[in-house]
Design a protein around this motif. Structure first.
Motif, mmCIF file in Angstrom:
data_model
loop_
_atom_site.group_PDB
_atom_site.id
_atom_site.type_symbol
_atom_site.label_atom_id
_atom_site.label_comp_id
_atom_site.label_asym_id
_atom_site.label_seq_id
_atom_site.Cartn_x
_atom_site.Cartn_y
_atom_site.Cartn_z
ATOM 1 N N VAL A 15 -2.619 16.585 -5.151
ATOM 2 C CA VAL A 15 -4.013 16.391 -5.560
ATOM 3 C C VAL A 15 -4.331 14.913 -5.741
ATOM 4 N N ASN A 16 -3.430 14.173 -6.399
ATOM 5 C CA ASN A 16 -3.736 12.758 -6.654
ATOM 6 C C ASN A 16 -3.332 11.836 -5.505
ATOM 7 N N GLY A 17 -2.806 12.411 -4.428
ATOM 8 C CA GLY A 17 -2.545 11.621 -3.235
ATOM 9 C C GLY A 17 -1.203 10.929 -3.190
ATOM 10 N N LYS A 18 -0.373 11.086 -4.204
ATOM 11 C CA LYS A 18 0.945 10.456 -4.174
ATOM 12 C C LYS A 18 1.833 11.120 -3.115
ATOM 13 N N GLN A 19 1.741 12.447 -3.003
ATOM 14 C CA GLN A 19 2.386 13.158 -1.903
ATOM 15 C C GLN A 19 1.278 13.611 -0.969
ATOM 16 N N TRP A 20 1.348 13.198 0.279
ATOM 17 C CA TRP A 20 0.225 13.433 1.185
ATOM 18 C C TRP A 20 0.123 14.883 1.639
ATOM 19 N N MET A 21 1.247 15.536 1.926
ATOM 20 C CA MET A 21 1.191 16.914 2.404
ATOM 21 C C MET A 21 2.452 17.681 2.050
ATOM 22 N N THR A 22 2.322 19.004 2.066
ATOM 23 C CA THR A 22 3.452 19.909 1.932
ATOM 24 C C THR A 22 3.224 21.048 2.917
ATOM 25 N N GLY A 23 4.115 22.027 2.924
ATOM 26 C CA GLY A 23 3.979 23.146 3.854
ATOM 27 C C GLY A 23 4.340 24.451 3.183
ATOM 28 N N ILE A 24 3.743 25.529 3.670
ATOM 29 C CA ILE A 24 3.997 26.846 3.093
ATOM 30 C C ILE A 24 3.821 27.903 4.170
ATOM 31 N N GLU A 25 4.547 29.006 4.026
ATOM 32 C CA GLU A 25 4.366 30.132 4.934
ATOM 33 C C GLU A 25 3.013 30.791 4.673
ATOM 34 N N ASN A 26 2.414 31.328 5.715
ATOM 35 C CA ASN A 26 1.160 32.065 5.582
ATOM 36 C C ASN A 26 1.491 33.479 5.112
ATOM 37 N N ARG A 27 1.731 33.630 3.812
ATOM 38 C CA ARG A 27 2.257 34.881 3.277
ATOM 39 C C ARG A 27 1.300 36.048 3.473
ATOM 40 N N ASP A 28 0.019 35.827 3.273
ATOM 41 C CA ASP A 28 -0.949 36.915 3.430
ATOM 42 C C ASP A 28 -0.926 37.467 4.849
ATOM 43 N N ALA A 29 -0.935 36.566 5.831
ATOM 44 C CA ALA A 29 -0.930 36.997 7.235
ATOM 45 C C ALA A 29 0.379 37.692 7.581
ATOM 46 N N LEU A 30 1.497 37.159 7.095
ATOM 47 C CA LEU A 30 2.797 37.766 7.372
ATOM 48 C C LEU A 30 2.890 39.165 6.774
ATOM 49 N N ALA A 31 2.439 39.319 5.528
ATOM 50 C CA ALA A 31 2.500 40.626 4.872
ATOM 51 C C ALA A 31 1.671 41.653 5.633
ATOM 52 N N SER A 32 0.473 41.266 6.038
ATOM 53 C CA SER A 32 -0.398 42.178 6.781
ATOM 54 C C SER A 32 0.208 42.547 8.131
ATOM 55 N N GLN B 214 0.832 -1.208 0.000
ATOM 56 C CA GLN B 214 0.000 0.000 0.000
ATOM 57 C C GLN B 214 0.863 1.253 0.000
ATOM 58 N N TRP B 215 0.448 2.229 -0.764
ATOM 59 C CA TRP B 215 1.183 3.492 -0.883
ATOM 60 C C TRP B 215 1.231 4.201 0.474
ATOM 61 N N PRO B 216 2.408 4.649 0.917
ATOM 62 C CA PRO B 216 2.520 5.300 2.224
ATOM 63 C C PRO B 216 2.201 6.794 2.159
ATOM 64 N N LEU B 217 2.123 7.407 3.322
ATOM 65 C CA LEU B 217 1.996 8.856 3.405
ATOM 66 C C LEU B 217 3.375 9.466 3.188
ATOM 67 N N VAL B 218 3.485 10.370 2.240
ATOM 68 C CA VAL B 218 4.757 11.032 1.930
ATOM 69 C C VAL B 218 4.615 12.518 2.250
ATOM 70 N N THR B 219 5.495 13.034 3.092
ATOM 71 C CA THR B 219 5.424 14.444 3.477
ATOM 72 C C THR B 219 6.533 15.246 2.812
ATOM 73 N N GLY B 220 6.306 16.546 2.681
ATOM 74 C CA GLY B 220 7.304 17.441 2.107
ATOM 75 C C GLY B 220 7.105 18.846 2.637
ATOM 76 N N TYR B 221 7.815 19.794 2.034
ATOM 77 C CA TYR B 221 7.704 21.192 2.445
ATOM 78 C C TYR B 221 8.145 22.084 1.292
ATOM 79 N N GLY B 222 7.521 23.254 1.177
ATOM 80 C CA GLY B 222 7.910 24.219 0.158
ATOM 81 C C GLY B 222 6.824 24.522 -0.847
ATOM 82 N N ALA B 223 5.816 23.646 -0.941
ATOM 83 C CA ALA B 223 4.719 23.836 -1.892
ATOM 84 C C ALA B 223 5.248 24.114 -3.297
ATOM 85 N N TYR B 224 6.115 23.219 -3.782
ATOM 86 C CA TYR B 224 6.593 23.338 -5.158
ATOM 87 C C TYR B 224 5.393 23.248 -6.104
ATOM 88 N N ILE B 225 5.327 24.147 -7.049
ATOM 89 C CA ILE B 225 4.229 24.120 -8.011
ATOM 90 C C ILE B 225 4.216 22.797 -8.770
#
Length: 567
Positions: free
Chosen positions: A486-503, A468-479
């Motif tokens: 979306v298709n579930g091959k990579q389970w999650m990524t991470g990104i800075e909350n840019r809108d909140a930081l800018a404000s 069974q395909w495992p959960l794969v994590t990452g970071y950076g939100a590469y386009i």
């Protein structure tokens, strides 16, 4: 007749007085205050919120031209927009990029000296803006190795100096007898053992010693650039300007405020925390443990074969171990490769680290970790892979496919389909993926079989579980990685909350320029920065992004388009 003439004269005088009053009002409409400094001298300041000068590194180039969303080129226009929305005039917001610390330190030095000497005074509708109404937003250029750059442009690091510890630093005498404030919510207590919590020394291995070697061969040009930068920033503060450091701190230097972006510990902690929650590790048992591999990419030497500071990799593992350490020690989590076990500690980061600078390094590392003895056997069971960043995650996805793993992260809950995920992103329905509860014992350890040959069914179930395909994590939100999310091959990524930081940054600049206290901001608290205590620090939690919330976190704010998501 005389009375009529006097009336006309009075009316004329009143009209003239009104005209003069209106004229004076118009002349002073842009004036906030007028302070008498001498018999014939006055200093006039504008009622605007002053000026902001932004200095950032030039955007780096990621491997294979893959583009993360954590880029200065993405944040800068959002920050400029937030500043103008807050009340800053567009002409009073400047931005300078530099590809080296030498160029950046010279640019900041020129800006400060020119404004103080009157060569380039900030001007708002003909009224001089004084230094007290100016804020410098500075993201120091910090040298990063190839593996560190994979996390994006504004991962928080520290710019080292050769200067002695300054007053107020963590190593200076603590006269108030109080403990230091935590610099991150991720430094909170964990379930790891006391020995792990107290372990702060670096590994005695050759890899951990590389940071000392790199410090011994300090570049004199780099040292001079650091000294020039610090001197320029101190001159700015002494003149009344405000200095806010973005992402990267400077050893021994105290800014007026610091904006904390994700650091190595935060990135590791985020992925381990989300994985632990998804796999429900608190419900796992020794008889049916979860199988997790940690891939920690790092670069032991640079392109000139000089040793590289490995602090980033070491601290990233500390963030991971803060979450997973207790589970490994209890035996409810195991490493298929044996790189981590119940006797491991947070010092054992080298056990899971590998040289990411070599060709196909990630694929080869994962292949060796999940190697099976029998060519015809099913793949090694693996429930989760912490890949640290999206570039490594993309390599993991390719290799898992080559090794024969099937399905996707969506298969963790059979009721959720890829069509359902796409429907959620299109805004048709909410999506909540939850794992189907595992039995207390794994099929191979379960003796409760009936007399009708259910053992065969259990064997088939075990083989299906192994592949069974495992959960794969990452970071950076590469386009380039978003379609895999979306298709579930990579389970999650991470990104800075840019809108909140800018404000938040815009509001911080406005308060600094108008003499207000920034401690009133909810996202600001005093922390230790660059070894200096009690620095007002702005921090927004990192956003964890998966298929279930991709629409709300990336598409709705305008960070990506449906086309970027492969839809």
């Amino acid at each position: 007749m005389g009375f009529a003439q006097r009336s006309v004269t009075v009316i004329t005088a009143i009209a003239a007085s009104c005209a003069m009053a209106l004229s004076l009002t118009a002349c002073t409409s842009d004036t906030a205050e007028q302070t008498v400094t001498g018999k014939d001298q006055t200093t006039v300041t504008s009622d605007s919120v002053g000026t902001v000068a932004l200095f950032t590194p030039s955007d780096g180039i990621t491997l294979n031209q893959q583009t993360p969303l954590n880029k200065w080129a993405k944040l800068t226009p959002e920050l400029t927009s937030a500043l103008t929305d807050y009340g800053f005039k567009k002409k009073n917001v400047s931005h300078t990029t530099s590809d080296s610390l030498d160029k950046q330190s010279r640019a900041i030095q020129d800006y400060v000296v020119d404004h103080l000497s009157g060569k380039n005074k900030s001007d708002d509708s003909g009224i001089t803006i004084e230094p007290e109404n100016m804020t410098l937003l500075v993201a120091p250029v910090v040298q990063a190795d190839d593996s560190t750059r994979q996390y994006g442009d504004y991962v928080s690091q520290e710019l080292n100096t050769d200067q002695d510890v300054s007053e107020g630093s963590a190593n200076a005498d603590d006269t108030d007898g109080k403990s230091n404030d935590s610099s991150s919510a991720n430094n909170s207590d964990s379930d790891t053992s006391d020995s792990d919590a107290e372990a702060t020394d670096k590994s005695n291995s050759a890899g951990a010693g590389s940071s000392e070697d790199s410090n011994d061969s300090a570049d004199p040009d780099q040292t001079q650039a650091v000294q020039r930068l610090v001197s320029s920033l101190k001159l700015a503060q002494e003149s009344g300007m405000h200095v806010v450091l973005l992402a990267n701190s400077i050893e021994g230097y105290k800014p007026d405020a610091f904006v904390q972006f994700s650091d190595a510990r935060t990135i590791g902690h985020l992925q381990a925390e989300k994985l632990a929650a998804k796999l429900e590790l608190d419900k796992a048992s020794k008889d049916n443990p979860k199988h997790i591999e940690v891939l920690l990419p790092y670069t032991p030497t640079d392109r000139s074969d000089a040793n590289v500071d490995d602090t980033f990799a070491e601290e990233a593992f500390q963030g991971i171990w803060q979450v997973l350490g207790a589970y490994y020690q209890k035996g409810v989590v195991v490493s298929p490769s044996g790189t981590l076990d119940g006797t491991s500690t947070q010092k054992d980061w080298l056990n899971v680290a590998y040289d990411a600078s070599k060709n196909d390094a990630t694929a080869k590392e994962l292949d060796s970790r999940l190697e099976t003895d029998d060519v015809d056997s099913t793949p090694t069971r693996i429930d989760g892979v912490i890949a640290m960043n999206d570039y490594v995650a993309s390599e993991v996805v390719k290799e898992l496919d080559q090794l024969g793993y099937t399905g996707s992260a969506a298969d963790i809950n059979p009721q959720i389909t890829i069509a359902g995920i796409v429907g959620n992103i299109a805004g048709k329905k909410d999506l909540q993926r939850e794992q189907v509860p595992d039995p207390i014992k794994s099929p191979e350890n379960d003796d409760t079989n009936d007399a009708h040959g259910s053992k065969t069914d259990d064997d088939a179930s075990a083989k299906a579980k192994d592949s069974q395909w495992p959960l794969v994590t990452g970071y950076g939100a590469y386009i380039s990685s978003i379609p895999s999310v979306v298709n579930g091959k990579q389970w999650m990524t991470g990104i800075e909350n840019r809108d909140a930081l800018a404000s938040d940054i815009a509001e911080m600049c406005g308060k600094l320029n108008t003499g207000e206290n920034i401690s009133s901001l909810s996202a600001v608290k005093n922390t230790e920065v660059g070894g200096v205590k009690k620095v007002p620090t702005l921090n927004e939690p990192v956003l964890a992004v998966g298929a279930s919330n991709l629409k709300a976190t990336l598409i709705d704010p305008g960070y990506i388009t449906l086309a970027d998501a492969g839809l």
